[in-house]
Motif scaffolding. Structure first.
Motif, PDB file in Angstrom:
ATOM      1  N   GLU A  42       0.716  -1.062   0.173  1.00  0.00           N
ATOM      2  CA  GLU A  42       0.040   0.000   0.093  1.00  0.00           C
ATOM      3  C   GLU A  42       0.946   1.010  -0.100  1.00  0.00           C
ATOM      4  O   GLU A  42       0.589   1.831  -0.626  1.00  0.00           O
ATOM      5  CB  GLU A  42      -0.732  -0.218   1.221  1.00  0.00           C
ATOM      6  CG  GLU A  42      -2.319  -1.619   1.017  1.00  0.00           C
ATOM      7  CD  GLU A  42      -3.098  -1.440   2.779  1.00  0.00           C
ATOM      8  OE1 GLU A  42      -4.125  -2.012   2.152  1.00  0.00           O
ATOM      9  OE2 GLU A  42      -2.064  -0.872   3.808  1.00  0.00           O
ATOM     10  N   CYS A  43       1.953   1.432   1.097  1.00  0.00           N
ATOM     11  CA  CYS A  43       2.908   2.330   0.703  1.00  0.00           C
ATOM     12  C   CYS A  43       3.738   2.551  -0.656  1.00  0.00           C
ATOM     13  O   CYS A  43       3.667   3.705  -1.250  1.00  0.00           O
ATOM     14  CB  CYS A  43       3.874   2.135   1.785  1.00  0.00           C
ATOM     15  SG  CYS A  43       3.710   2.361   3.224  1.00  0.00           S
ATOM     16  N   GLU A  44       4.054   1.803  -1.053  1.00  0.00           N
ATOM     17  CA  GLU A  44       4.194   1.582  -2.787  1.00  0.00           C
ATOM     18  C   GLU A  44       3.693   2.340  -3.358  1.00  0.00           C
ATOM     19  O   GLU A  44       3.915   3.276  -4.565  1.00  0.00           O
ATOM     20  CB  GLU A  44       5.340  -0.041  -2.844  1.00  0.00           C
ATOM     21  CG  GLU A  44       6.072  -0.171  -2.941  1.00  0.00           C
ATOM     22  CD  GLU A  44       6.292  -2.260  -2.595  1.00  0.00           C
ATOM     23  OE1 GLU A  44       5.222  -2.316  -3.455  1.00  0.00           O
ATOM     24  OE2 GLU A  44       7.441  -2.058  -2.013  1.00  0.00           O
ATOM     25  N   ARG A  45       1.873   1.934  -3.041  1.00  0.00           N
ATOM     26  CA  ARG A  45       0.946   2.261  -3.986  1.00  0.00           C
ATOM     27  C   ARG A  45       0.840   3.521  -4.375  1.00  0.00           C
ATOM     28  O   ARG A  45       0.265   4.761  -5.565  1.00  0.00           O
ATOM     29  CB  ARG A  45      -0.399   1.319  -4.489  1.00  0.00           C
ATOM     30  CG  ARG A  45      -0.240   0.329  -4.285  1.00  0.00           C
ATOM     31  CD  ARG A  45      -0.306  -0.224  -6.078  1.00  0.00           C
ATOM     32  NE  ARG A  45      -1.485   0.836  -6.603  1.00  0.00           N
ATOM     33  CZ  ARG A  45      -1.975   0.793  -7.380  1.00  0.00           C
ATOM     34  NH1 ARG A  45      -0.730   1.276  -9.178  1.00  0.00           N
ATOM     35  NH2 ARG A  45      -3.063   1.599  -8.019  1.00  0.00           N
ATOM     36  N   ASP A  65      -6.764  10.377  -3.549  1.00  0.00           N
ATOM     37  CA  ASP A  65      -7.805  10.289  -3.031  1.00  0.00           C
ATOM     38  C   ASP A  65      -8.111   8.872  -3.116  1.00  0.00           C
ATOM     39  O   ASP A  65      -9.519   9.219  -2.312  1.00  0.00           O
ATOM     40  CB  ASP A  65      -8.908  10.524  -4.910  1.00  0.00           C
ATOM     41  CG  ASP A  65      -8.625  11.554  -6.374  1.00  0.00           C
ATOM     42  OD1 ASP A  65      -8.663  12.389  -5.174  1.00  0.00           O
ATOM     43  OD2 ASP A  65      -8.273  11.449  -6.549  1.00  0.00           O
ATOM     44  N   ASP A  66      -7.667   8.391  -2.962  1.00  0.00           N
ATOM     45  CA  ASP A  66      -7.649   6.740  -2.473  1.00  0.00           C
ATOM     46  C   ASP A  66      -7.786   7.076  -0.549  1.00  0.00           C
ATOM     47  O   ASP A  66      -7.179   7.324  -0.481  1.00  0.00           O
ATOM     48  CB  ASP A  66      -6.980   5.473  -2.340  1.00  0.00           C
ATOM     49  CG  ASP A  66      -7.337   4.378  -2.159  1.00  0.00           C
ATOM     50  OD1 ASP A  66      -7.685   4.364  -1.113  1.00  0.00           O
ATOM     51  OD2 ASP A  66      -7.437   3.513  -3.105  1.00  0.00           O
ATOM     52  N   ASP A  67      -8.324   6.976   0.257  1.00  0.00           N
ATOM     53  CA  ASP A  67      -8.484   7.081   1.539  1.00  0.00           C
ATOM     54  C   ASP A  67      -7.404   5.720   2.368  1.00  0.00           C
ATOM     55  O   ASP A  67      -6.823   6.394   2.918  1.00  0.00           O
ATOM     56  CB  ASP A  67      -9.892   6.923   2.480  1.00  0.00           C
ATOM     57  CG  ASP A  67      -9.876   7.309   3.568  1.00  0.00           C
ATOM     58  OD1 ASP A  67      -9.628   8.002   3.656  1.00  0.00           O
ATOM     59  OD2 ASP A  67     -10.665   6.479   4.298  1.00  0.00           O
ATOM     60  N   VAL A  68      -7.877   5.029   2.211  1.00  0.00           N
ATOM     61  CA  VAL A  68      -6.940   3.916   2.872  1.00  0.00           C
ATOM     62  C   VAL A  68      -5.361   4.375   2.370  1.00  0.00           C
ATOM     63  O   VAL A  68      -3.982   4.231   2.772  1.00  0.00           O
ATOM     64  CB  VAL A  68      -7.291   2.315   2.526  1.00  0.00           C
ATOM     65  CG1 VAL A  68      -6.092   1.463   2.647  1.00  0.00           C
ATOM     66  CG2 VAL A  68      -8.476   1.818   2.841  1.00  0.00           C
ATOM     67  N   ASN A 102      -3.913   5.289  11.193  1.00  0.00           N
ATOM     68  CA  ASN A 102      -3.298   5.511   9.353  1.00  0.00           C
ATOM     69  C   ASN A 102      -2.993   4.362   9.473  1.00  0.00           C
ATOM     70  O   ASN A 102      -3.351   3.695   8.053  1.00  0.00           O
ATOM     71  CB  ASN A 102      -2.686   6.542   9.734  1.00  0.00           C
ATOM     72  CG  ASN A 102      -3.392   7.981  10.152  1.00  0.00           C
ATOM     73  OD1 ASN A 102      -4.419   8.279   9.406  1.00  0.00           O
ATOM     74  ND2 ASN A 102      -2.166   8.910  10.495  1.00  0.00           N
ATOM     75  N   PHE A 103      -2.727   3.770  10.116  1.00  0.00           N
ATOM     76  CA  PHE A 103      -1.742   2.436   9.063  1.00  0.00           C
ATOM     77  C   PHE A 103      -2.319   1.438  10.193  1.00  0.00           C
ATOM     78  O   PHE A 103      -2.014  -0.329   9.444  1.00  0.00           O
ATOM     79  CB  PHE A 103      -0.437   2.501   9.971  1.00  0.00           C
ATOM     80  CG  PHE A 103       0.706   2.039   8.854  1.00  0.00           C
ATOM     81  CD1 PHE A 103       1.089   2.950   8.331  1.00  0.00           C
ATOM     82  CD2 PHE A 103       1.295   0.960   9.265  1.00  0.00           C
ATOM     83  CE1 PHE A 103       1.527   2.625   6.990  1.00  0.00           C
ATOM     84  CE2 PHE A 103       2.129  -0.104   8.132  1.00  0.00           C
ATOM     85  CZ  PHE A 103       2.467   1.294   6.827  1.00  0.00           C
ATOM     86  N   GLU A 104      -2.981   1.025  11.114  1.00  0.00           N
ATOM     87  CA  GLU A 104      -4.327   0.205  11.191  1.00  0.00           C
ATOM     88  C   GLU A 104      -3.832  -1.032  11.789  1.00  0.00           C
ATOM     89  O   GLU A 104      -3.960  -2.239  10.610  1.00  0.00           O
ATOM     90  CB  GLU A 104      -5.531  -0.123  10.247  1.00  0.00           C
ATOM     91  CG  GLU A 104      -6.438   0.963   9.704  1.00  0.00           C
ATOM     92  CD  GLU A 104      -7.615   1.076   9.106  1.00  0.00           C
ATOM     93  OE1 GLU A 104      -8.538   0.463   9.382  1.00  0.00           O
ATOM     94  OE2 GLU A 104      -7.439   0.690   7.719  1.00  0.00           O
ATOM     95  N   VAL A 105      -3.020  -1.058  12.301  1.00  0.00           N
ATOM     96  CA  VAL A 105      -1.791  -2.243  12.658  1.00  0.00           C
ATOM     97  C   VAL A 105      -2.183  -2.374  14.235  1.00  0.00           C
ATOM     98  O   VAL A 105      -1.376  -2.972  14.733  1.00  0.00           O
ATOM     99  CB  VAL A 105      -0.359  -2.370  12.266  1.00  0.00           C
ATOM    100  CG1 VAL A 105      -0.060  -1.534  10.752  1.00  0.00           C
ATOM    101  CG2 VAL A 105       0.113  -0.753  13.409  1.00  0.00           C
ATOM    102  N   SER A 106      -3.338  -1.358  14.845  1.00  0.00           N
ATOM    103  CA  SER A 106      -3.077  -1.889  16.187  1.00  0.00           C
ATOM    104  C   SER A 106      -4.540  -3.481  16.592  1.00  0.00           C
ATOM    105  O   SER A 106      -4.845  -3.926  15.690  1.00  0.00           O
ATOM    106  CB  SER A 106      -3.484  -0.852  17.039  1.00  0.00           C
ATOM    107  OG  SER A 106      -3.544  -0.787  18.338  1.00  0.00           O
ATOM    108  N   CYS A 107      -4.732  -3.634  17.381  1.00  0.00           N
ATOM    109  CA  CYS A 107      -5.611  -4.516  18.204  1.00  0.00           C
ATOM    110  C   CYS A 107      -6.291  -3.802  19.073  1.00  0.00           C
ATOM    111  O   CYS A 107      -6.313  -3.162  20.356  1.00  0.00           O
ATOM    112  CB  CYS A 107      -5.489  -5.784  17.898  1.00  0.00           C
ATOM    113  SG  CYS A 107      -4.120  -5.888  19.260  1.00  0.00           S
TER     114      CYS A 107
END
Length: 351
Positions: free
Chosen positions: A202-205, A227-230, A274-279
């Protein structure tokens, strides 16, 4: 010969090392212990797995042994002869806790093999070989932070590492009245590895959409045009996390632990949102710590989806942890574990 290879904690700078960013890790005084001696066949035994592997072919086994086999392969690719050895591995690093047990094993195995063979491999080269092992042989597309820290760390210091230029400098951690703790959440969600590689993609994109070759060319203005929110949120984390590392570096120079703690919390919020890596388990820990006056700051460390939380706090924190441990058990039925960590030197040997 016995080699001690330290684990790694990262004060701040998460998911930036594979994005040409800044990181501020340090090695910890918890080690993978490796004993090695010449043999007539390659043998590796793990005290944790309670099993050994004997191999002649240098092929993947899809097990913990790949971190050793991969180091043999990569050393040979660099022109180093490697004769058969008998290696025994013991570890006081919990697996899956975000303390880089894999890099500790890679660097430690490489260092032990080099010493056995009589090679004096420069530590930067050893870190590069270990990184190649992880990325090309094991298949995890990690950055260079873990291997550099395990190989190059200095006792009593963090390491400010620019992963674009690979330049680094040592930063004194003058922890007078302040301590660093690691809390093992006791969870490691299975989606971790696949999601890690997905975040990298995703970072590369995001870079492609911004028409940039590196995040070091990217501003927040560039990010907001995505434009892509993610992808926008992934890029926002990288850019703001780099800023937080530089601010932390300045704060440490004046021993401003209040500011360091604030930046740790901000890092966690960005990793969560932002990175969505927690839980939920880790967020529960952070939410509780935020209410405690003796805690300066805390955040998730490592790849995410469980693992450990790094905590910057006053010396009475163990009492706070006792209350947290009880509440965590009531909520999740998992027993929290905590360790105080001290900055260690990089990999070393005892003859």
């Amino acid at each position: 010969m016995v080699v001690y290879s330290p684990g790694r904690a990262n004060l701040i700078g998460e998911h930036t090392d594979y994005n040409d960013g800044y990181v501020l890790p340090f090695a910890i005084k918890r080690y993978v212990k490796i004993e090695i001696q010449p043999s007539n066949v390659f043998k590796v035994y793990s005290e944790q797995a309670k099993r050994g592997i004997q191999f002649n072919k240098l092929e993947k086994t899809n097990s913990w042994a790949d971190y050793v086999i991969g180091m043999v392969v990569k050393l040979m690719e660099r022109g180093y002869e490697v004769r058969p050895f008998d290696m025994r591995i013991d570890s006081e690093l919990p697996m899956g806790a975000g303390l880089s047990s894999s890099a500790a094993l890679e660097v430690g195995a490489g260092y032990a093999i080099a010493r056995m063979m009589g090679y004096d491999i420069p530590r930067v080269e050893l870190a590069e070989i270990a990184h190649a092992c992880e990325v090309e042989f094991v298949g995890v597309r990690c950055g260079i932070m873990d291997q550099y820290t395990v190989a190059l760390a200095r006792e009593g210091h963090a390491m400010f590492l620019d992963t674009l230029t690979k330049e680094y400098k040592y930063v004194p951690l003058r922890l007078d009245g302040v301590k660093i703790f690691l809390i093992d959440s006791g969870v490691k969600h299975e989606l971790g590895n696949s999601e890690y590689n997905k975040r990298r993609y995703e970072c590369e994109r995001a870079l492609i959409l911004m028409n940039k070759k590196s995040f070091r060319e990217v501003s927040l203005e560039d990010v907001e045009k995505i434009d892509d929110d993610v992808l926008k949120r992934r890029a926002r984390h990288v850019v703001t996390e780099n800023e937080r590392v530089l601010k932390t570096l300045s704060a440490l120079e004046t021993d401003n632990f209040q500011l360091v703690g604030k930046l740790l919390y901000e890092s966690h919020y960005s990793l969560r949102d932002n990175f969505e890596v927690s839980c939920s388990e880790v967020d529960f820990i952070i939410s509780y710590l935020e209410t405690q006056p003796s805690v300066y700051g805390a955040r998730i460390v490592g790849a995410g989806f469980g693992g450990s939380v790094i905590v910057l706090a006053e010396s009475e924190f163990p009492e706070v942890f006792g209350h947290l441990k009880e509440k965590y058990w009531q909520r999740f039925g998992i027993e929290l574990k905590m360790m105080e960590v001290y900055p260690s030197e990089g990999v070393f040997a005892h003859e």
